[in-house]
Each structure stands twice: as structure tokens, then as C-alpha cells.
Write a protein that holds these residues in place. Structure first.
Motif, PDB file in Angstrom:
ATOM      1  N   ASP A  12       0.903  -1.156  -0.060  1.00 33.85           N
ATOM      2  CA  ASP A  12       0.099   0.152   0.204  1.00 33.85           C
ATOM      3  C   ASP A  12       0.807   1.215  -0.070  1.00 33.85           C
ATOM      4  N   ASP A  66       0.423   4.151  -2.799  1.00 38.24           N
ATOM      5  CA  ASP A  66       0.064   5.563  -2.354  1.00 38.24           C
ATOM      6  C   ASP A  66       0.836   6.707  -2.683  1.00 38.24           C
ATOM      7  N   ASP A  77      -0.062   9.479  -5.811  1.00 33.86           N
ATOM      8  CA  ASP A  77       0.170  10.772  -5.517  1.00 33.86           C
ATOM      9  C   ASP A  77       0.976  11.755  -6.334  1.00 33.86           C
ATOM     10  N   ALA A 133      -8.044   2.156  -3.946  1.00 33.55           N
ATOM     11  CA  ALA A 133      -7.186   3.087  -4.769  1.00 33.55           C
ATOM     12  C   ALA A 133      -8.464   3.866  -5.157  1.00 33.55           C
TER      13      ALA A 133
END
Length: 212
Positions: free
Chosen positions: A66, A70, A74, A98
Motif C-alpha cells: 500500500d 500511495d 500521488d 485506490a
């Protein structure tokens, strides 16, 4: 029927510019350190900052955790996730967390390999048929290998799909005619060395796709 193209494993402005100028609908960024195409988060952010919104930004991962997902989502403002060696159960979790479309890679060498695509029904949004790499290979793709495209003829695809594996400007037209693919994905086929994209080869590949 118009065929779309994803140019994968980009890491330089010249390569991104060539892909956009040639009409690529998707750009792929690899987030997998063993790969020669692995890209740092800050570089991915810089490359995607000026990309037009309609161009898909696909992050390529190998059974990611994860935290990696992430950070990559981003940094690169990803619009889709391409998952290799990720089981359906984990794919479901990633997709829900997500809230992005997921492409599930299915490695193909024989007709029997295609059957695993059905396991991703309800777990992914698209299947990416890629050539199976040799046992013990460090990378799950991007090695210039292709499979017998005739295996896809008459196959009942469980999801929308794309074709990858050993494609280049010389053979992509044949691949499209043989399989009926409406989305093709290239990486090593537009390189001069592993991870080194050639803008001229990108342009030639996209011209060949447009002519198909």
C-alpha cells in the motif's frame, strides 16, 4: 475501429513528448526497483505535471504494498494501475482502496494460460495479455518476448483487454490483425537499450498502430 496505444516505461521528457505527439492514449510509468525502467517519484511527478488530462497515466507494479501504491499514485497523478504477479484477492483490495481502474497482467505461453484471465472477473477492469517470462526471470515483462498471438483467436475474453509482449513497429500491424486488439502496449520494442527509449522508434510504432 481505431486502435489505441500505451507506451510503457517512460522516464525522460523526450520520450513522453514523442508518445504524446504520436497520439499515444496511455503513458506507463514503472514503479519496480529491479527494472531498468524504474522511475523515482519526483521524476514521475515532473513528467506528468504538464501532461494533458485526457492521456492515461498508468502505474506499473509487481505485487505492490500500500505504501508504494500511495506514493506513486500521488506523485504521478495516476489514472490506472497495472498489476503484475498480483493475485485476484489482492487485486480486489487494491482496486477498492485506490478507487482507480486496474489492469491485471496475465502471462501467456500456452492456451491454458489464458484461462487465468477469468479469475479477474469482478477484480479488475482490464486484462493485459503479456508474454510469460522464463522461470526465475527478474522481470515479469519488458523483455521483448512475444507469445503466439493466434492463441487469442476465438478466446472468450472475460474483460476488456490489451495486448503486450514483444511488440514493435514492424510487427504490431500483424499483431492487431491476428488478435483483433484495440489497445496495444509497448516497452522494449521502442528502446535502443533496456530502459532507454528512442523517440524515433516511439513515433514509428505509433504510426504503425495508426495505419492498422
Amino acid at each position: 475501429m481505431r486502435v489505441s496505444a500505451k507506451i510503457c516505461g517512460l522516464s525522460t521528457p523526450d520520450a513522453v513528448d514523442a508518445a504524446l505527439a504520436g497520439g499515444a492514449t496511455h503513458i506507463g510509468f514503472v514503479f519496480f526497483p529491479p527494472s531498468p525502467r524504474n522511475i523515482a517519484f519526483d521524476r514521475a511527478a515532473a513528467l506528468t505535471a504538464a501532461m494533458p488530462g485526457e492521456t492515461g497515466r498508468v502505474g506499473v507494479f509487481v505485487d505492490p504494498d500500500d505504501a508504494l501504491l500511495d506514493s506513486a499514485i500521488d506523485a504521478a497523478r495516476l489514472t490506472a494501475l497495472q498489476l503484475h504477479k498480483t493475485p485476484p484477492e489482492r487485486t480486489v483490495t487494491i482496486r477498492a482502496r485506490a478507487r482507480l481502474p486496474v489492469w491485471a497482467a496475465v502471462a501467456v505461453k500456452t492456451r491454458a494460460d489464458l484461462n487465468s484471465a477469468a479469475r479477474f472477473r469482478g477484480a479488475a477492469d482490464r486484462i493485459l495479455y503479456d508474454a510469460k517470462t522464463p522461470e526465475g526471470a527478474a522481470l515479469p515483462g519488458g523483455m521483448g518476448l512475444r507469445f503466439d498471438w493466434r492463441l487469442l483467436q476465438g478466446f472468450p475474453h472475460p474483460l476488456p483487454w490489451a495486448l503486450s509482449g514483444g511488440l514493435d513497429a514492424e510487427n504490431v500491424g500483424e499483431a492487431i490483425r491476428t488478435t483483433g486488439a484495440t489497445l496495444v502496449d509497448v516497452s522494449s520494442g521502442v528502446e535502443t537499450a533496456p530502459g532507454v527509449k528512442d523517440p524515433a522508434r516511439i513515433a514509428a510504432f505509433l504510426r504503425a498502430v495508426a495505419a492498422s
